[in-house]
Design an enzyme around this catalytic site. Structure first.
Site, short mmCIF file in Angstrom:
data_model
loop_
_atom_site.label_atom_id
_atom_site.label_comp_id
_atom_site.label_asym_id
_atom_site.label_seq_id
_atom_site.Cartn_x
_atom_site.Cartn_y
_atom_site.Cartn_z
N GLU A 324 0.85 -1.20 0.00
CA GLU A 324 0.00 0.00 0.00
C GLU A 324 0.89 1.24 0.00
O GLU A 324 0.73 2.16 0.81
CB GLU A 324 -0.91 0.00 1.24
CG GLU A 324 -1.67 -1.32 1.41
CD GLU A 324 -2.62 -1.34 2.59
OE1 GLU A 324 -3.79 -1.70 2.39
OE2 GLU A 324 -2.19 -1.01 3.71
N CYS A 342 -7.66 6.54 2.94
CA CYS A 342 -6.98 6.96 4.16
C CYS A 342 -5.71 7.75 3.88
O CYS A 342 -5.33 8.61 4.68
CB CYS A 342 -6.60 5.75 5.01
SG CYS A 342 -7.99 5.02 5.90
N CYS A 420 -10.59 0.51 7.62
CA CYS A 420 -9.98 1.75 8.12
C CYS A 420 -10.59 2.98 7.47
O CYS A 420 -10.73 4.03 8.10
CB CYS A 420 -8.48 1.73 7.90
SG CYS A 420 -8.00 1.25 6.22
#
Lengths: 657, 657
Positions: A324, A342, A420
């Site tokens: 990521e 995020c 998340c």
């Protein structure tokens, strides 16, 4: 470290600081509706999700984990080692929402959650349901992977937000005990472990806790975590050895969590993009608090690395699914991008902090870019569906059939196994008011153009500003000043980097914006009287944006941009095979009407060209005969609003011919 | 199945069949040098590699495995379950090479290898060093994964080649015992298992063995494997259940090995590209042998799927590293392509077989395309280094740093852990002579333009053809016919699909090529006298090739093509950041001189445009200002020859403006 309180920025009322949510009431069409949606739809929906009451959603079990840890029920822990953080982010969003709009029912529910969290806390202050339920002996044994400090940080952020919203000390007491426990466990002092988190977050949270409580130990602990990171002998190696692991390093190596070298030696952004953002936020906070120029320098180098070399036009960051993570300069593929919601949120956080180190529109431009594009794309217009990954080109067939695009959801999801993003976007949207204005001793700064009413004290006078605008769709912003008496101060208005011919008038008189601008902020210094009116015209021509020539993926392509908003093409408007479309250099693009199925956003019309599917191509894959091209009317829509109608292809970067 | 020998194609001397290597002597600059290199460099080098004597190469252990299985030494098996096949392909290459050029020393070495293989064979005919050494009880227990039949097939191909080269029966005896063992174990008869291989190969090998021996059981066994594939109840499920495995299917599912449905129901190419090619070869062979129209129909549909929808311009196939597989129609990304050398080799094998079902240049065009581009790119000009993966765009930094491109080697390698490609290319190059001509009762077909001398019997007369050409670089081909007496026959000369204005003369007299053409072959029927000369002019303008508009990766791009050769740009000639280059539509491309560092290939010159790296871009990632472009002289080189100089970027598809 000795912290001189007098030198302390935040404790110093004259230092620049954002106007808090409680001092800013958002009133415009664009954001007030979002805030209402967060309150009425998103927070209740996410509460259902955290309680596993959304049938189509991935299971969460996050509340149940707390109930088990609190001894209220029996059961097994379920979820990720960081499952607790989803609850914390939800609670933080509730705190902000209550500041925007009081709601007794919601507050009562949140009080119960605080009570539940308090019950799940251990006697020594430790708080983490995974280790409490499942692996009590494993506490703090693997900081590299286990997210205990990450969860603790989110608890601290939630507690501060809820405390500030309600004045209730209980959540603050819980996280102070947690912080004290961590402070007693980690540090350079004899008997403490020299550890630091694998997933950063606690660094920025401890600064928030310090600001809320005045307890300097928390700031010192944050600074310790930042200073210790990446030092030798490497803590992750030592703890891996202590766990009996042969070859330490973790799945992706130390750069994955920005722990490859000490932070002041880091000049390029590496590794997991969200971790990087949270670390850089913490570094910026500590730099601001203690005026650490070496940290400021590191932050500025990293800012350059991220925003000038590794950022998508949407403010999305993280080019690779593997880890990521960031990859390397100018590596910005559109279809395999990771660009986690995020991470764009983290970029907003960081930009806001950099802005308070140095008021420069370079920071607020990026903050706005990420907010209106790469963040908002993460949530559906109805508030109930989410993207985790936000690529700039989507072909559903390719995402379904190619393993290297399997990380791309082509429609927003009800929830995620790793959830998340949804509560993260909720807490950012709920707190959007605090990103609009800042003030220092003699200046009020306008960073974002959001219809709102704001109050602050300046030179011991109450000053309020009323901002009226239909931004980001309309070009005009009106600000009215209200004061009890005349007040001399500077109104510093950001002139966005995308805007070439801004015009500003005060009570109808032209202000030479360029002449009074410093770092992109037009500074109007005068004695303000109640009722004084500022009019700002921010011309928003439709523009074609080019990427740096080293961005291989965008060679020969343009993105359509208007104001702060990136546009894209969707299959539902333009048919399939979007990469085949090309935009003649002289093709006019015109603003169309507002589309309610796009949340009222105006669309953009133009005429492009595409291949005529002549019989020439029926059984031919390659041909020396040039393609026949035909005209096609195209319709572009805001990137953030894509995927709210019929599923299909999407494309930001369009070939220009 | 009853096979009527009278109906049998190959046993029928009048049916179309290729002229064999022993009847064709390659004499030209392009291929004769390759054959010499195979003999003098490649075969000895690969022998060293198979014996682990190349210091920089990945270990092989393949010969040592045979020595252990033969009881000549002690040790552990090392390598893949298909390690034996590397030895078999090497031996097959030796067989072909000996047909081209006798070499007593090499033949003596190969005899020893045959002896070694014979010694490693078990009493019941079983032959596989992995199972003999390591897992004797695991024989035939997992056909889906374990490659025993794949290795057996390669042994059969090697034995037939070596037998045909030397007349020695020993290798044939070994593989007959192996084939008999397999025939006794698998089939529909009571007591036999209804299995078939996970990696196809034995199907085509059994047909070769049948043709070499006349033993129909081998053809029947091949047909059985093809007919049984994908039937229900599914053998892979049954054997997985027998192994006690819970959820059968294999890592990639049944389509990975083309076993998802019976082969006659397969209309699109799926799964592992090399497996697919070998299966389709076997299907085509059986279809030809028994005149099974349902199989012919299936082969033609699959041909359309592969070559009209899933083939790179280089003849490379397999768009995805995951499963080394086909993906879906028009999904042909250039930089993440897999395009295994073995798959392009397999496409040559299959095209050659389809051509003998139906003489149509559609097949020979693809055979030539794969041979001159996607196959030859797999081996360095010095014969000692290999590409496994052959993408059409390479950025070394991207391949190093992006996980989704890690499968791409940016320079050729000395050997591979999984070393299927190097000996595969050796056996294809060594046997290139057999792809040039075919004949049937009254026609000699010229498929490829390769300087050579060929002999055959036609109408009970000896006919020889001498072909003189500097193809693929020069446009002229001269064929001289030699006969003892006058002979009436048809000379069918392929007019390549890429060639628009071919001219053919016989003894100086123009043949209206178009008028006598059928399926792309100009058929000149006459009474030929010894000394008759045919001149063929194949104009080779430099062409810009467009891809089908549905190929997303190639929208707005062109490939440079001349004759059968695809060209590319390399960083060493054109600087870095090749995707930024664009070729104006009216830019002239001219043929340059021959470059000895490219094996004597002519280069192509032109003037393109690239971005001027003005200071505008120093700290800017996105800008509304159009890019400044400047002219740059470019130099294109044959795709197959790329990567033989300084390492760097490479690009086939160039943006056109």
């Amino acid at each position: 470290m000795v912290i001189d309180r007098k030198e302390n920025n935040i404790m110093n009322k004259n230092a620049i600081q954002p106007l808090l949510i409680k001092n800013v009431r958002v009133k415009d069409e664009f954001w007030a509706k979002r805030l209402q949606q967060v309150r009425e739809v998103v927070i209740p929906y996410q509460w259902q999700a955290l309680n596993d009451k959304i049938p189509a959603a991935e299971p969460s079990h996050a509340i149940e984990n707390f109930r088990i840890a609190a001894g209220r029920t029996d059961g097994e822990f379920y979820g990720w080692v960081f499952q607790d953080s989803d609850v914390a982010k939800w609670l933080e969003a509730v705190g902000y929402s209550l500041m925007n709009h009081s709601d007794q029912e919601l507050e009562r529910l949140a009080d119960e959650v605080v009570e539940l969290i308090a019950n799940a806390q251990q006697r020594d202050g430790y708080l983490n349901t995974y280790f409490t339920i499942k692996e009590p002996a494993g506490r703090w044994a693997n900081l590299r992977d286990n997210h205990e400090m990450y969860c603790a940080g989110h608890m601290m952020e939630a507690a501060v937000a809820y405390y500030e919203a309600t004045g209730k000390r209980k959540p603050l007491d819980v996280v102070r005990r947690l912080a004290d426990h961590i402070d007693a466990t980690f540090g350079t002092e004899p008997g403490k472990r020299r550890g630091y988190p694998g997933h950063e977050e606690i660094e920025l949270a401890l600064v928030k806790l310090y600001r809320a409580t005045g307890e300097e130990r928390y700031l010192r602990l944050s600074k310790y975590f930042i200073d210790e990171r990446g030092q030798q002998p490497h803590y992750y190696d030592l703890e891996a050895k202590a766990r009996g692991e042969g070859s330490p390093g973790g799945k992706y190596g130390k750069a994955y969590s920005q722990a490859h070298v000490p932070v002041r030696e880091q000049t390029s952004a590496f590794g997991h993009a969200v971790r990087a953002m949270y670390l850089y936020c913490g570094m910026t906070d500590v730099a601001a608090e203690i005026k650490d120029e070496t940290l400021v320098t590191a932050c500025k180098k990293l800012w350059d690395s991220v925003t000038k070399h590794q950022m998508y036009i949407t403010g999305g960051i993280g080019s690779a699914v593997q880890g990521e993570s960031f990859t390397f300069d100018y590596d910005l593929p559109n279809d395999t991008a990771y660009t986690e919601t995020c991470a764009a949120i983290g970029l907003v956080f960081w930009a806001h902090r950099m802005l308070h180190l140095d008021v420069d529109r370079d920071y607020s431009d990026v903050m706005e870019r990420a907010l209106y594009n790469g963040v908002l794309s993460g949530i559906s217009l109805d508030g109930k569906k989410y993207f985790y990954v936000n690529p700039l080109e989507v072909s559903p067939e390719s995402c379904e059939k190619r393993n290297d695009k399997r990380h791309v959801d082509t429609v927003r999801q009800a929830w995620f196994d790793c959830a998340c993003c949804p509560p993260n976007i909720a807490r950012l949207l709920a707190s959007v008011a605090q990103y609009i204005y800042s003030k220092d001793e003699d200046t009020i700064y306008v960073h974002l153009f959001v219809g709102s009413e704001a109050d602050c004290e300046l030179a011991e006078q109450q000053v309020s500003l009323t901002q009226r605008t239909e931004y980001p769709w309309k070009e005009t912003v009106e600000i009215t000043v209200r004061t009890e008496t005349e007040v001399r101060f500077t109104l510093a208005i950001r002139v966005p980097g995308w805007c070439k011919n801004a015009e500003i008038t005060v009570n109808g008189e032209d202000v030479k914006a360029a002449a009074v601008s410093r770092k992109g902020y037009a500074r109007i210094t005068r004695v303000w009287r109640s009722g004084d009116g500022v009019e700002i015209l921010l011309p928003m021509p439709i523009e074609r944006i080019h990427a740096h020539p080293a961005v291989r993926a965008n060679a020969g392509k343009v993105a359509i941009h208007r104001g702060p908003v990136v546009y894209c093409l969707e299959e539902v408007d333009n048919g399939p095979n979007l990469p085949d479309l090309s935009l003649p250099q002289d093709a006019k693009l015109t603003l169309g009407g507002c589309d309610q199925s796009l949340g009222g956003a105006p669309v953009i019309h133009g005429v492009a060209r595409r291949s005529a599917m002549t019989s020439q191509w029926k059984h031919v894959l390659y041909s020396p005969v040039a393609l026949e091209r035909e005209e096609i009317a195209i319709r572009a829509v805001p990137y953030f609003a894509w995927g709210n109608r019929e599923p299909g292809e999407m494309l930001v970067w369009i070939r220009e011919e």
